[in-house]
Scaffold this motif. Structure first.
Motif, mmCIF file in Angstrom:
data_model
loop_
_atom_site.group_PDB
_atom_site.id
_atom_site.type_symbol
_atom_site.label_atom_id
_atom_site.label_comp_id
_atom_site.label_asym_id
_atom_site.label_seq_id
_atom_site.Cartn_x
_atom_site.Cartn_y
_atom_site.Cartn_z
ATOM 1 N N ILE A 11 0.835 -1.211 0.000
ATOM 2 C CA ILE A 11 0.000 0.000 0.000
ATOM 3 C C ILE A 11 0.870 1.261 0.000
ATOM 4 C CG2 ILE A 11 -1.775 1.317 1.206
ATOM 5 C CD1 ILE A 11 -2.449 -1.272 2.752
ATOM 6 N N VAL A 12 0.555 2.176 -0.913
ATOM 7 C CA VAL A 12 1.179 3.496 -0.913
ATOM 8 C C VAL A 12 0.098 4.521 -0.574
ATOM 9 C CG1 VAL A 12 2.254 5.280 -2.370
ATOM 10 C CG2 VAL A 12 3.027 2.899 -2.509
ATOM 11 N N GLY A 13 0.456 5.520 0.200
ATOM 12 C CA GLY A 13 -0.495 6.569 0.551
ATOM 13 C C GLY A 13 0.053 7.946 0.254
ATOM 14 N N ARG A 15 -0.988 11.837 1.613
ATOM 15 C CA ARG A 15 -1.840 12.793 2.339
ATOM 16 C C ARG A 15 -1.428 14.185 1.910
ATOM 17 N NH1 ARG A 15 -5.391 13.109 6.280
ATOM 18 N NH2 ARG A 15 -5.245 10.918 6.909
ATOM 19 N N TRP A 42 -8.545 4.551 -2.709
ATOM 20 C CA TRP A 42 -9.418 4.923 -1.591
ATOM 21 C C TRP A 42 -9.125 6.379 -1.265
ATOM 22 C CZ3 TRP A 42 -8.339 6.666 3.406
ATOM 23 C CH2 TRP A 42 -9.401 6.624 4.312
ATOM 24 N N ARG A 53 -5.114 6.249 -0.994
ATOM 25 C CA ARG A 53 -4.348 5.028 -0.742
ATOM 26 C C ARG A 53 -4.635 4.008 -1.831
ATOM 27 N NH1 ARG A 53 -2.886 3.384 4.480
ATOM 28 N NH2 ARG A 53 -4.071 1.427 4.398
ATOM 29 N N GLY A 93 -6.261 -1.770 5.907
ATOM 30 C CA GLY A 93 -7.533 -1.239 5.435
ATOM 31 C C GLY A 93 -7.397 -0.184 4.364
ATOM 32 N N ASP A 94 -8.514 0.047 3.667
ATOM 33 C CA ASP A 94 -8.604 1.160 2.724
ATOM 34 C C ASP A 94 -7.522 1.088 1.646
ATOM 35 O OD1 ASP A 94 -10.456 1.977 4.665
ATOM 36 O OD2 ASP A 94 -8.954 3.191 5.693
#
Lengths: 196, 196
Positions: A11-13, A15, A42, A53, A93-94
């Motif tokens: 997972i990469v996010g 913000r 997401w 994400r 999650g997400d």
């Protein structure tokens, strides 16, 4: 503590805040969020920022598309955000990891952007070498602007700039050192850019 | 390599963008930069961001004063930035370490702010414990808002929020682990704040 173990997740996010310097900032932000295809990530917006994400390819694709869409309004826009991967405190999650790999936003319109970035490879005693290597990569890719305290300047066409950011984000982390953070501050349509 | 050695310097830096969401953004930014007393810090503005450097007390004092001054215009303003100390690649230049310790900006006007922060203690295998401990500190200080992916929400009166940020920045680094990075994203006068 289980929560302190390093995750294996891809997972990469990201913000970020998208800040249009105009009285009509709500319309510019909403326009970008509505017209970009964000279905492969997401996404959640709160009173301070927005987080997306998913797979790395989609996170970078959506970030670029949002910046490009906002840029087309002609308004001076700032994009400030933090890309993250491999945080030990992260959850599964997400994640949206079942999405196909094809990028969904493919507008190739040229747009000059000036930006600054910093890499923070976590829990890696050799992290300064990683940073110096990636600054060299920026010079090789033709997007390096200048050195400065705490950051490096990266500029050029938005597509070249985001290609570099995605490439460096891939190479600054490894199986052994999974937790990577990259801050990016980007300025678009600025009166300070001197007509570039 | 000498440049990879950890510095002993007490220099703190803050690289930030102040983004007023108004057509008159230039006037708001210039007004804040001109009317705040920045004489105790070294300051430089380029086409993307502004950086201030000096003693910790002055860097946090000037950052808060800039945010508060911009807030008083009533405009929706975002402050995004990164506090840094102890970077091995840092230089001793532009430090202003000979200034007296008295803060120069002392406006106590109350102002609600909502913000998010992340701590990145570099080259510290126990860094997640530092982060969890500092989030607990935020709860004890009454400024914790909510947990979220990649950040923690911090809100309240601007003076309480900056007091927390300066306190946590002091405690999240040590003689052994000098290189600390803290990102802060702050939203002021936002229509999303629901009248707080």
């Amino acid at each position: 503590m289980e929560e302190l173990q390093c995750g294996m997740s891809p997972i990469v996010g990201f913000r970020f805040t998208l800040n249009p310097m105009t009285d009509d900032f709500v319309a510019v932000i909403k326009g970008a969020l509505e017209e970009v295809d964000t279905s492969a990530v997401w996404m959640h917006t709160d009173d301070v920022s927005t987080v997306i994400r998913g797979k790395q390819v989609h996170v970078f694709n959506v970030a670029k598309a949002l910046a490009l869409h906002a840029a087309k309004t002609g308004v001076h826009v700032a994009l400030n955000g933090t890309f993250s991967a491999g945080c030990p405190g992260d959850t599964a999650g997400d994640a949206y990891l079942d999405k196909p790999d094809e990028p969904l936003n493919n507008d190739k319109t040229k747009q000059y952007v000036s930006s600054q970035f910093a890499l923070y490879p976590m829990n890696n005693p050799d992290y300064m070498s990683v940073i110096y290597r990636e600054v060299e990569r920026a010079k090789e890719r033709g997007v390096f602007n200048e050195s400065m305290h705490y950051s490096s300047g990266i500029h050029g066409d938005i597509h070249d700039v985001f290609d570099f950011y995605e490439e460096t984000f891939t190479h600054a982390r490894s199986e052994e050192h999974r937790h990577l953070v990259m801050t990016v501050s980007m300025s678009i349509n600025s009166p300070s850019h001197g007509g570039k």
